[in-house]
Scaffold this active site. Structure first.
Site, PDB file in Angstrom:
ATOM      1  N   HIS A 146      -7.364  -3.461  -4.237  1.00 22.07           N
ATOM      2  CA  HIS A 146      -6.746  -3.731  -2.955  1.00 22.07           C
ATOM      3  C   HIS A 146      -7.182  -2.773  -1.745  1.00 22.07           C
ATOM      4  CE1 HIS A 146      -4.642  -7.156  -4.746  1.00 22.07           C
ATOM      5  NE2 HIS A 146      -4.239  -6.567  -5.856  1.00 22.07           N
ATOM      6  N   ASP A 168      -2.444  -2.291  -9.479  1.00 22.45           N
ATOM      7  CA  ASP A 168      -2.489  -3.773 -10.057  1.00 22.45           C
ATOM      8  C   ASP A 168      -3.723  -4.199  -9.806  1.00 22.45           C
ATOM      9  OD1 ASP A 168      -1.718  -3.769  -7.271  1.00 22.45           O
ATOM     10  OD2 ASP A 168      -1.326  -5.953  -7.523  1.00 22.45           O
ATOM     11  N   GLU A 169      -4.087  -5.444 -10.656  1.00 19.60           N
ATOM     12  CA  GLU A 169      -5.239  -6.169 -10.212  1.00 19.60           C
ATOM     13  C   GLU A 169      -6.429  -5.483  -9.805  1.00 19.60           C
ATOM     14  OE1 GLU A 169      -3.127 -10.289  -8.738  1.00 19.60           O
ATOM     15  OE2 GLU A 169      -3.363  -8.564  -7.372  1.00 19.60           O
ATOM     16  N   VAL A 170      -7.069  -4.508 -10.763  1.00 23.09           N
ATOM     17  CA  VAL A 170      -8.314  -4.044 -10.591  1.00 23.09           C
ATOM     18  C   VAL A 170      -9.625  -4.657 -11.175  1.00 23.09           C
ATOM     19  CG1 VAL A 170      -9.657  -1.768 -10.709  1.00 23.09           C
ATOM     20  CG2 VAL A 170      -7.180  -1.586 -10.727  1.00 23.09           C
TER      21      VAL A 170
END
Length: 529
Positions: free
Chosen positions: A262, A322-324
């Site tokens: 992100h 998160d969400e790598v």
């Protein structure tokens, strides 16, 4: 209606349709109210400090500011020009405030008591609290107890309340990266949060699409990473205004600077921070997450987080995690070589763990407590026991199992998964939020004590200043009551519905664009159009 009572022989409980406490939200822990009521007049009403505190509280600007702010909330017609002229027979009424601690100069934190007692009798109400933060919550409750009859006369019923939150952390997340939110929209949200007794503003201030935070140390982050370097940024002055506005309402401000993923907007203003992606043996021209194999990444993050912790006073800092997406790391030859050097093999969760462990340690050295998304725990990362884990995904069975695992490992937990209310559904979807039971997961009583609270999230893919308020309110109020009130007294969404309808009308009267819950009307409709 859902309610609870104190055993007070002099008081008789009323049903809420008697136009008395119909709009008190969230429901106090203990509430007793009598049919006996007293008229109030704005010209005969005053706030006072208790006699034994008048001298020591003369410089409590925080509470003085609250008195000024709440007067027109208690007597709204006075400012709109619709007030009823007082008669010569009207009696004086005072709200007397006493506090056990004088803590007017600081910021609220995780240990701040919000407990208060409120007793309303003939001629006066007495509000006692441990701290100024509890006094603010009591002022809000008092303002909701004041009603108007059909003739416009203000009144309040004889009442006794003992109140405190069930959870210490009751937050709302706003995403200001996917769509920039003007400062006024944030300040208005803080106002509405205080009306519902939320006490944490989680500011997801930057993300992939834009970097609106204007850094003193790295000004190019916003000048090159924001949607516009002048109109779509939060200056240091803007941040101070948010912090001050929140503090005056007893609300903590916890910023989030999510990494290593992100972070696309970060790379526009900080060269060599993101990982170059490869197509075969050549760079593709695209970039992935922050490069965890480069020492420069940690140098930058140390300097940047040092600034952030000096700007935001709260003891907590949200680090994301998160969400790598691992595909870019997998394509980069330097990252692959680093993986072999560290003995990570082809397990890229170990590489993310390496990065996050370093960032959490940097934060710890800055005397801040880290909050991270649940992914960090799921990847078995070695993080300090005091790191707070934020659950954001899964259906009830999944997030309950996650809470059980996290608390068994000794971590404090923040529940967010059931309150992603940027997702909308036709009808009264607030009932789903209301029926959440945060402590209903397998675990011991000691494990359940590690659940510090919950958070409503309003992600910004399809939300900006045009629809933020009606999408947030009154739907967020369901979580507000779940996190404040006694769950055993507030289990029925059906019973809560009339009270929430009335509270929604109160929000409209206070200028909050709260969407309707069902067909109907409010006596005082929204006047901002």
């Amino acid at each position: 209606m859902a309610s609870c009572t104190i055993c007070l022989p002099a008081l008789m409980m009323l049903v809420l349709d008697l136009n008395t406490v119909e709009s008190v939200w969230p429901l106090p822990q203990k509430l007793a109210i009598s049919e006996e009521r007293y008229p109030l007049s704005p010209t005969h009403f005053n706030f006072y400090y208790g006699e034994d505190q008048a001298s020591i509280m003369t410089d409590c600007s925080l509470l003085d500011s609250a008195f000024t702010r709440y007067f027109p909330l208690i007597f709204p017609d006075l400012t709109s020009g619709n007030g009823v002229l007082p008669s010569t027979e009207e009696k004086a009424f005072s709200l007397v405030v006493t506090m056990n601690q004088k803590d007017c100069d600081g910021y609220p934190n995780e240990g701040s008591s919000e407990r208060y007692q409120l007793n309303v009798s003939a001629g006066q109400a007495v509000l006692n609290s441990d701290t100024v933060w509890g006094a603010l919550r009591g002022l809000e409750t008092f303002s909701q107890l004041v009603q108007q009859d059909e003739d416009g006369t203000y009144f309040i019923n004889k009442t006794e309340i003992e109140d405190f939150p069930s959870f210490q952390y009751r937050g709302i997340l706003l995403d200001t990266s996917r769509h920039f939110l003007p400062l006024k929209a944030i300040l208005n949200t803080l106002d509405a949060m205080a009306y519902s007794k939320f006490n944490v503003f989680h500011w997801h201030i930057v993300d992939d699409p834009s970097f609106p935070y204007q850094s003193r140390t790295f000004p190019d982050l916003s000048s090159k990473g924001a949607y516009h370097p002048m109109s779509h940024i939060y200056t240091q002055s803007d941040v101070r205004r948010v912090l001050t506005h929140a503090r005056l309402r007893g609300i903590r401000v916890i910023p989030e600077f999510d990494s290593p993923g992100h972070t696309q907007s970060w790379g526009k203003g900080q060269p060599n921070l993101l990982t170059p992606c490869y197509k075969g043996s050549s760079p593709s021209g695209k970039f992935g997450p922050i490069n965890p194999a480069s020492a420069l990444s940690y140098t930058f993050m140390s300097q940047f987080l040092k600034e952030v912790t000096s700007v935001f006073p709260d003891p907590y800092l949200h680090l994301g995690g998160d969400e790598v997406n691992f595909s870019c790391w997998q394509s980069n030859p330097d990252v692959r070589a680093f993986m072999q050097k560290m003995g990570f093999g082809r397990d890229y969760t170990k590489l993310e763990s390496f990065y996050m462990e370093n960032i959490v340690n940097i934060t710890s050295n800055l005397n801040k407590t880290s909050i991270v998304w649940q992914d960090v725990f799921d990847y078995h990362e070695r993080i300090p026991k005091d790191t707070i884990l934020h659950i954001w995904k899964g259906l009830p069975a999944q997030y309950k199992a996650e809470m059980s695992r996290m608390t068994k490992a000794g971590h404090r937990v923040l529940l967010g998964a059931p309150w992603y209310i940027n997702h909308i559904a036709y009808g009264q979807d607030w009932r789903i939020s209301y029926n959440v039971q945060p402590l209903n997961f397998p675990g011991t009583e000691e494990q359940k004590k590690l659940v510090i609270g919950g958070e409503v999230s309003m992600w910004g893919e399809y939300v900006d200043a045009t629809n933020l308020s009606p999408r947030l309110w009154p739907r967020a109020c369901a979580a507000a009551e779940r996190l404040w009130s006694d769950e055993s007294q507030t289990r029925s969404a059906e019973a809560a519905f009339p009270r929430l309808q009335a509270f929604r009308c109160s929000l409209l009267r206070r200028g909050v664009r709260a969407e309707p819950l069902s067909p109907g009307h409010c006596r005082d409709e929204y006047r901002g159009i």
